[in-house]
Design a protein around this motif. Structure first.
Motif: not given
Length: 646
Positions: A125-126, A140-141, A146-147, A208-213
């Protein structure tokens, strides 16, 4: 509540996690001020240098200090993660609360959408939303926020649905408070704690998700940088200087671990929320309706025109959905309540007593369907769509006293404020006058030191005082009818008598009608003028309480009376019980529902359901053998023959 949070912080895990989170947040504030210049200083003579005393983590491809950049990146990394978490929580709150606000059909559609979104992995979703909103920090935010929203929406929906069924929410509804105000004043404050726990845990996952994106090139873009961006740049120099990748990676790991540990310690200290089942089933239409005998039409018309009639109910039906079709737990109930009259409703559990009261007060859940030929309070029709006039009528002229006072009051609000809300909402009183009215009503129901008590929370009241406060809430208006659903069940005998005496005093002083629902035939006999005996969703007998012990004509009524021990009961013998079990509303047999337990039942009883017939004295009974002597006994002395002993 403050003590519970402090107790969490006193544990080793909680204290360590809080200290680590505090360090991360302090770095987010001070790092750009302290190391900002070092992070941007370019030194082309010292490109891709390894760790040294001057540069602890080495330098990047422009000679900038990697450790300084990692420290400075804390602000952007934490800020973006918290922003994404806020979006996830906010959108989740909106989506999770929507089913309660929108009603059954639109709510089911919203719930289905949320469930479908939850079925998809969050990373997919992200990535999808990142493509939709484009590259950069803003996209990204939005993408990560939303994800993460569906999981918060499902949690919110489960918590809201659970609280919406609580008595204090029903009390707010009977007071005429709108759904939106109920949501913000009564429901959301009670779900704030579990949502805060999950938001804290979710912040680590979002980080963690933000760092991944950013690592994938979809997040923060140059010249800005966060930990994910630094990790992306450091991987290209991994074999030259491993610290270029290890330093931002360690920062992500420590910050994520701090948020997760804090969330876990808070969850252990406060209690983790439990997800319940999905949305309530949709109601089913039921075309079957029971009609009163034609001979009662003239009498009902006279009652409808009688100004002394407070409540007039005719052919009340309640239909709820079941796993194998519609179920009718209330079938063709008809009765009236006059000014100053006390009507008792008795029967075993599952006989439809409480559901009848909820239907009369218009508090049946959205999954239920209520129909009636006539349903009037003080001459006003309660059927049809909800209107401000009807809400005001119910809020000021009808008082509902629920079974468990602890669940009838909002635990997060002070007693006085809860009572004052009724006066403010319905009577238009200003805040100070409404609070004065609340204190006056608390004093009227026998609560001492009302000034101090009004400022206390429900948990600071005893069970009897909470029940008195509930009665006081009903008296904030000018009630003409009080519906008390098992008001003394959770109280000891002494307090039970006090509550019953209070209801009797209110009824006598102001000629208020009273509907008292109880399992205890003795209590009803002492308090009420008339008793309605219900079995399998029907009224099977309606008679004066003075005739309950000796003049009951229905075998079930006689069995209820016989099953209550008295001072003459032989203590050496087992207590008497009614043989068999109540019927399941989903599997009603043909004929009389009580036939399988009745010693007078014959073939006609098992084939034809007897109508509720009135005699010239106004007594009503639904039995083919009403008043007949029992096997081995007489109609006047039926007790021993109608019960069995274990």
């Amino acid at each position: 509540m403050e003590r519970r949070w402090l107790r969490v912080l006193r544990t080793p895990l909680g204290a360590g996690a809080a200290a680590l989170c505090g360090l991360v947040l302090v770095l987010a504030v001070v790092a750009p001020l302290v190391w900002g210049a070092a992070a941007e200083a370019v030194d082309t003579a010292d490109i891709l240098a390894g760790p040294s005393s001057e540069h602890w983590a080495g330098t990047d491809n422009l000679g900038r200090d990697i450790l300084a950049r990692v420290l400075v990146a804390t602000r952007l990394s934490i800020g973006l993660a918290l922003a994404a978490t806020a979006i996830a929580v906010l959108v989740g709150l909106l989506l999770g609360s929507a089913p309660y606000l929108l009603g059954r059909r639109a709510g089911r559609l919203m719930t289905a959408i949320v469930n479908a979104a939850v079925a998809f992995p969050g990373l997919l979703l992200a990535l999808f939303f990142a493509v939709v909103f484009g590259l950069g920090a803003r996209g990204a935010v939005l993408a990560i926020g939303l994800a993460g929203a569906p999981s918060f929406a499902r949690l919110t929906h489960a918590l809201v649905a659970n609280l919406a069924a609580r008595d204090f929410v029903a009390a707010a509804r009977i007071a005429g408070v709108g759904r939106l105000r109920v949501l913000f004043r009564h429901i959301l404050p009670n779900v704030a704690e579990p949502l805060a726990v999950n938001a804290t845990i979710g912040a680590g996952t979002v980080l963690l998700s933000f760092a991944g994106l950013s690592f994938l090139g979809l997040g923060v873009q140059s010249p800005d940088y966060d930990w994910g961006r630094l990790l992306y740049e450091g991987v290209s120099a991994l074999y030259v200087n491993p610290m270029a990748a290890l330093a931002p990676g360690a920062a992500v790991l420590l910050a994520g671990l701090a948020f997760n540990l804090l969330g876990e310690s808070v969850a252990k200290g406060l209690g983790s929320p439990t997800l319940r089942g999905g949305p309530p089933p949709a109601p089913s239409a039921d075309g079957d309706s029971r009609r009163a005998p034609a001979g009662e039409d003239a009498r009902d018309d006279v009652e409808a025109a009688d100004p002394d009639v407070v409540l007039d109910v005719r052919d009340l039906e309640v239909t709820v959905p079941g796993p194998r079709g519609a179920i009718r737990p209330v079938r063709g109930v008809s009765f009236t309540v006059r000014r100053g009259e006390a009507v008792g409703v008795v029967g075993e559990s599952g006989s439809g007593k409480s559901l009848t009261a909820l239907a009369v007060t218009r508090l049946v859940a959205d999954s239920g369907h209520v129909e009636a030929t006539r349903l009037r309070l003080l001459g006003d029709d309660l059927r049809g769509a909800d209107t401000p006039r009807r809400r005001r009528l119910l809020g000021t002229s009808l008082a509902m006293v629920f079974q468990d006072p602890m669940t009838s009051l909002n635990p997060t609000r002070r007693i006085g404020g809860q009572l004052a809300e009724v006066a403010s909402h319905h009577l238009g009183m200003p805040r100070r006058e409404a609070m004065s009215r609340a204190e006056d009503r608390l004093g009227a129901v026998g609560i001492p030191d009302v000034g101090r008590r009004a400022r206390q929370y429900p948990h600071e009241f005893s069970g009897g005082m909470r029940q008195r406060a509930m009665i006081g809430m009903g008296l904030m208006g000018s009630p003409r009818l009080i519906v008390a659903d098992e008001p003394t069940t959770a109280l000891d005998v002494t307090v039970q008598q006090q509550v019953l005496d209070l209801l009797a005093t209110i009824r006598g002083d102001d000629a208020v009608g009273l509907v008292l629902i109880s399992h205890d035939v003795t209590v009803v006999g002492e308090v009420c003028d008339r008793v309605l005996v219900m079995y399998a969703g029907r009224i099977v007998e309606d008679l004066p309480t003075s005739e309950l012990a000796t003049g009951a004509r229905h075998p079930y009524t006689r069995a209820l009376v016989a099953a209550v021990p008295d001072m003459e009961t032989d203590i050496d013998e087992p207590l008497a019980t009614i043989p068999g079990r109540p019927v399941d509303p989903a599997e009603l047999p043909a004929g009389c529902a009580y036939a399988a337990r009745c010693p007078l039942a014959d073939a006609r009883c098992r084939a034809e359901d007897p109508p509720l017939v009135a005699d010239p004295g106004g007594r009503r009974v639904a039995c083919w053998h009403a008043g007949e002597p029992l096997p081995g006994g007489t109609a006047e002395h039926p007790a021993d023959e109608l019960v069995e002993t274990p």
